[in-house]
Design a protein around this motif. Structure first.
Motif, PDB file in Angstrom:
ATOM      1  N   GLY A   1       0.777  -1.234   0.000  1.00  0.00           N
ATOM      2  CA  GLY A   1       0.000   0.000   0.000  1.00  0.00           C
ATOM      3  C   GLY A   1       0.804   1.278   0.000  1.00  0.00           C
ATOM      4  N   GLN A   2       2.142   1.182   0.058  1.00  0.00           N
ATOM      5  CA  GLN A   2       2.970   2.375   0.187  1.00  0.00           C
ATOM      6  C   GLN A   2       3.236   3.082  -1.143  1.00  0.00           C
ATOM      7  OE1 GLN A   2       3.942   3.612   3.288  1.00  0.00           O
ATOM      8  NE2 GLN A   2       2.468   2.023   3.853  1.00  0.00           N
ATOM      9  N   GLY A   3       3.437   2.346  -2.205  1.00  0.00           N
ATOM     10  CA  GLY A   3       3.894   2.937  -3.461  1.00  0.00           C
ATOM     11  C   GLY A   3       5.414   2.976  -3.511  1.00  0.00           C
ATOM     12  N   ALA A   4       5.951   3.472  -4.587  1.00  0.00           N
ATOM     13  CA  ALA A   4       7.402   3.510  -4.802  1.00  0.00           C
ATOM     14  C   ALA A   4       7.988   4.832  -4.313  1.00  0.00           C
ATOM     15  CB  ALA A   4       7.724   3.325  -6.279  1.00  0.00           C
ATOM     16  N   ASP A   5       9.126   4.752  -3.631  1.00  0.00           N
ATOM     17  CA  ASP A   5       9.808   5.973  -3.197  1.00  0.00           C
ATOM     18  C   ASP A   5      10.289   6.783  -4.396  1.00  0.00           C
ATOM     19  OD1 ASP A   5       9.918   5.423  -0.244  1.00  0.00           O
ATOM     20  OD2 ASP A   5      11.002   3.661  -0.983  1.00  0.00           O
ATOM     21  N   VAL A   6      10.755   6.076  -5.427  1.00  0.00           N
ATOM     22  CA  VAL A   6      11.216   6.710  -6.661  1.00  0.00           C
ATOM     23  C   VAL A   6      10.579   5.999  -7.844  1.00  0.00           C
ATOM     24  CG1 VAL A   6      13.213   7.171  -8.149  1.00  0.00           C
ATOM     25  CG2 VAL A   6      13.427   7.424  -5.663  1.00  0.00           C
TER      26      VAL A   6
ATOM     27  N   ALA B   1       2.710   6.847 -13.594  1.00  0.00           N
ATOM     28  CA  ALA B   1       3.934   7.039 -12.820  1.00  0.00           C
ATOM     29  C   ALA B   1       3.655   7.867 -11.570  1.00  0.00           C
ATOM     30  CB  ALA B   1       4.992   7.712 -13.681  1.00  0.00           C
ATOM     31  N   VAL B   2       2.911   8.955 -11.706  1.00  0.00           N
ATOM     32  CA  VAL B   2       2.578   9.802 -10.553  1.00  0.00           C
ATOM     33  C   VAL B   2       1.759   9.022  -9.539  1.00  0.00           C
ATOM     34  CG1 VAL B   2       1.292  11.850  -9.807  1.00  0.00           C
ATOM     35  CG2 VAL B   2       2.733  11.968 -11.840  1.00  0.00           C
ATOM     36  N   ALA B   3       0.774   8.265 -10.030  1.00  0.00           N
ATOM     37  CA  ALA B   3      -0.104   7.509  -9.133  1.00  0.00           C
ATOM     38  C   ALA B   3       0.620   6.365  -8.431  1.00  0.00           C
ATOM     39  CB  ALA B   3      -1.298   6.969  -9.917  1.00  0.00           C
ATOM     40  N   SER B   4       1.793   5.983  -8.934  1.00  0.00           N
ATOM     41  CA  SER B   4       2.551   4.874  -8.339  1.00  0.00           C
ATOM     42  C   SER B   4       3.467   5.319  -7.217  1.00  0.00           C
ATOM     43  CB  SER B   4       3.401   4.184  -9.424  1.00  0.00           C
ATOM     44  OG  SER B   4       2.588   3.646 -10.440  1.00  0.00           O
ATOM     45  N   LEU B   5       3.566   6.625  -6.986  1.00  0.00           N
ATOM     46  CA  LEU B   5       4.500   7.143  -5.988  1.00  0.00           C
ATOM     47  C   LEU B   5       3.975   7.004  -4.563  1.00  0.00           C
ATOM     48  CD1 LEU B   5       5.548  10.425  -7.809  1.00  0.00           C
ATOM     49  CD2 LEU B   5       7.109   8.540  -7.240  1.00  0.00           C
ATOM     50  N   SER B   6       4.884   6.840  -3.638  1.00  0.00           N
ATOM     51  CA  SER B   6       4.553   6.871  -2.221  1.00  0.00           C
ATOM     52  C   SER B   6       4.429   8.325  -1.756  1.00  0.00           C
ATOM     53  CB  SER B   6       5.662   6.181  -1.421  1.00  0.00           C
ATOM     54  OG  SER B   6       6.868   6.944  -1.514  1.00  0.00           O
ATOM     55  N   HIS B   7       4.015   8.514  -0.514  1.00  0.00           N
ATOM     56  CA  HIS B   7       4.014   9.862   0.062  1.00  0.00           C
ATOM     57  C   HIS B   7       5.440  10.419   0.021  1.00  0.00           C
ATOM     58  CE1 HIS B   7       2.838  13.215   2.565  1.00  0.00           C
ATOM     59  NE2 HIS B   7       3.849  12.951   3.389  1.00  0.00           N
ATOM     60  N   ARG B   8       5.598  11.634  -0.481  1.00  0.00           N
ATOM     61  CA  ARG B   8       6.878  12.294  -0.675  1.00  0.00           C
ATOM     62  C   ARG B   8       7.775  11.554  -1.682  1.00  0.00           C
ATOM     63  NH1 ARG B   8       8.521  14.578   5.388  1.00  0.00           N
ATOM     64  NH2 ARG B   8       6.802  16.098   5.491  1.00  0.00           N
TER      65      ARG B   8
ATOM     66  N   LEU C   1       4.553  15.350  -3.375  1.00  0.00           N
ATOM     67  CA  LEU C   1       5.341  14.677  -4.408  1.00  0.00           C
ATOM     68  C   LEU C   1       6.323  15.636  -5.054  1.00  0.00           C
ATOM     69  CD1 LEU C   1       2.474  12.673  -6.150  1.00  0.00           C
ATOM     70  CD2 LEU C   1       3.951  11.947  -4.261  1.00  0.00           C
ATOM     71  N   ARG C   2       7.320  15.062  -5.726  1.00  0.00           N
ATOM     72  CA  ARG C   2       8.279  15.851  -6.489  1.00  0.00           C
ATOM     73  C   ARG C   2       8.433  15.252  -7.884  1.00  0.00           C
ATOM     74  NH1 ARG C   2      12.701  15.611  -1.845  1.00  0.00           N
ATOM     75  NH2 ARG C   2      11.166  14.116  -1.088  1.00  0.00           N
ATOM     76  N   MET C   3       8.375  16.114  -8.886  1.00  0.00           N
ATOM     77  CA  MET C   3       8.604  15.695 -10.269  1.00  0.00           C
ATOM     78  C   MET C   3       9.877  16.369 -10.755  1.00  0.00           C
ATOM     79  SD  MET C   3       6.208  16.128 -13.690  1.00  0.00           S
ATOM     80  CE  MET C   3       4.867  15.171 -12.985  1.00  0.00           C
ATOM     81  N   LEU C   4      10.824  15.572 -11.237  1.00  0.00           N
ATOM     82  CA  LEU C   4      12.161  16.053 -11.569  1.00  0.00           C
ATOM     83  C   LEU C   4      12.519  15.667 -12.997  1.00  0.00           C
ATOM     84  CD1 LEU C   4      13.660  14.616  -8.289  1.00  0.00           C
ATOM     85  CD2 LEU C   4      13.239  17.054  -8.691  1.00  0.00           C
ATOM     86  N   GLY C   5      13.190  16.566 -13.681  1.00  0.00           N
ATOM     87  CA  GLY C   5      13.659  16.270 -15.028  1.00  0.00           C
ATOM     88  C   GLY C   5      15.154  16.005 -15.036  1.00  0.00           C
ATOM     89  N   ALA C   6      15.590  15.105 -15.933  1.00  0.00           N
ATOM     90  CA  ALA C   6      17.014  14.824 -16.110  1.00  0.00           C
ATOM     91  C   ALA C   6      17.302  14.753 -17.601  1.00  0.00           C
ATOM     92  CB  ALA C   6      17.397  13.510 -15.433  1.00  0.00           C
ATOM     93  N   ASP C   7      18.309  15.494 -18.053  1.00  0.00           N
ATOM     94  CA  ASP C   7      18.606  15.609 -19.479  1.00  0.00           C
ATOM     95  C   ASP C   7      20.100  15.413 -19.712  1.00  0.00           C
ATOM     96  OD1 ASP C   7      18.774  16.191 -22.156  1.00  0.00           O
ATOM     97  OD2 ASP C   7      18.104  18.275 -21.985  1.00  0.00           O
ATOM     98  N   SER C   8      20.472  14.260 -20.280  1.00  0.00           N
ATOM     99  CA  SER C   8      21.890  13.990 -20.525  1.00  0.00           C
ATOM    100  C   SER C   8      22.471  14.877 -21.613  1.00  0.00           C
ATOM    101  CB  SER C   8      22.091  12.520 -20.906  1.00  0.00           C
ATOM    102  OG  SER C   8      21.431  12.210 -22.108  1.00  0.00           O
TER     103      SER C   8
END
Length: 325
Positions: free
Chosen positions: A209-214, A227-234, A260-267
């Motif tokens: 019931g927790q969801g994924a930390d990342v 993806a957003v709905a799969s996240l845990s608290h924070r 929640l936090r949404m982060l971008g990464a661009d190589s």
């Protein structure tokens, strides 16, 4: 030297193979004989004109492995590997017999990898490391869900998470990674992404019931809501791509209530020298056998470079596609 080149944007048909001037080792530069170079989806997007900043005419190709021909004495003859957000875009790339690179971009290739294997590492592992470790700051004991786990980046992230001591590594994709592949061996459980599966509900079931930390979303766009709905608290969501759509809707009340936090990464923001710094950190894991390269599905010589690009465009290869000049 011979090289694969394009003077206008388009499909693989705009690529031509021919003689071009040899690169010159100016001050601070080295010349590398390219032994192998992989083709990434971003290389195909580069040729098609869907990547920002590309200047023409251009030799494409981000990832490479080869031998230093010219440069400082302690580098000449060294087997090296590399990648870069500038290579193939504003600097001529690796789909050629030789390439010029800043000396700071040189990294010694792990002896455990042959040239073809080493050429498949760059983009996948650099953006995997950038997103999971530097951006999301995945910590030992956390749970991560990797969307797109069957692809090059997703498979790299699964291995990185396992090596970093993640408590649980969950893989999400339309089809499971091939049995025995590095990604298949790195994940604890696989969740199919299809119309019959409620992915967030399945991830919550697996995590009590927790969801994924990342959540590392190597797909983006069509997967963002799940993806957003799969996240845990924070929880932290890392996005590196946008497939199908570049705009999505999220429930802002749910987003801030769950902190929640949404982060971008661009190589692409990492040039060859900055990418080299990441490869230096990644190298020991390959030397110890903790990371493994993608299986190579097809290899082409330079004269058949356009065919190699078609193999990527048609998505027929389950594994890496490399050019061996």
């Amino acid at each position: 030297m011979r090289a694969l080149r394009f003077e206008r944007f388009g499909g693989p048909e705009v690529l031509t193979v021919g003689e071009v001037a040899d690169p010159v080792a100016d001050d601070g530069m080295a010349i590398v004989a390219v032994k192998a170079a992989s083709i990434n989806p971003s290389d195909l997007m580069d040729v098609s004109g869907r990547m920002e900043g590309t200047t023409l005419p251009r030799i494409p190709g981000r990832d490479f492995a080869g031998v230093v021909l010219e440069g400082p004495d302690d580098w000449v003859g060294a087997e090296v590997w590399g990648t870069g957000g500038d290579i193939g875009f504003t600097r001529d790339g690796s789909h050629a017999q030789r390439m010029a690179l800043p000396i700071d971009a040189l990294v010694r290739k792990p002896e455990t990898l042959n040239f073809a294997e080493a050429a498949t590492i760059g983009v996948n592992y650099v953006v995997g490391w950038l997103g999971a470790i530097e951006t999301a700051r995945l910590a030992a004991g956390e749970t991560i869900a990797v969307f797109g786990v069957s692809g090059g980046v997703g498979g790299a992230v699964a291995q990185i998470a396992r090596a970093m001591g993640a408590h649980r590594v969950l893989g999400v994709a339309p089809r499971a990674p091939a049995a025995g592949s590095p990604a298949a061996e790195a994940i604890d459980e696989f969740v199919p992404f299809n119309d019959d599966t409620d992915v967030p509900a399945e991830i919550r079931r697996i995590t009590s019931g927790q969801g994924a930390d990342v959540v590392y979303d190597a797909v983006g766009g069509v997967t963002t809501s799940s993806a957003v709905a799969s996240l845990s608290h924070r929880g932290r969501l890392v996005v590196i791509s946008a497939i199908g759509t570049s705009t999505v809707e999220i429930d802002l009340r749910d987003f801030y209530h769950r902190e929640l936090r949404m982060l971008g990464a661009d190589s692409r923001k990492l040039d060859a020298a900055a990418s080299a710094e990441r490869l230096k950190r990644i190298s020991p894991y390959f030397e110890r056998g903790e990371f493994r390269p993608l299986p190579i599905a097809q290899a082409f010589d330079l004269d058949h470079g356009p065919d190699a690009y078609r193999a990527i465009a048609e998505k027929k290869a389950r594994g890496a596609v490399v050019i061996q000049p």
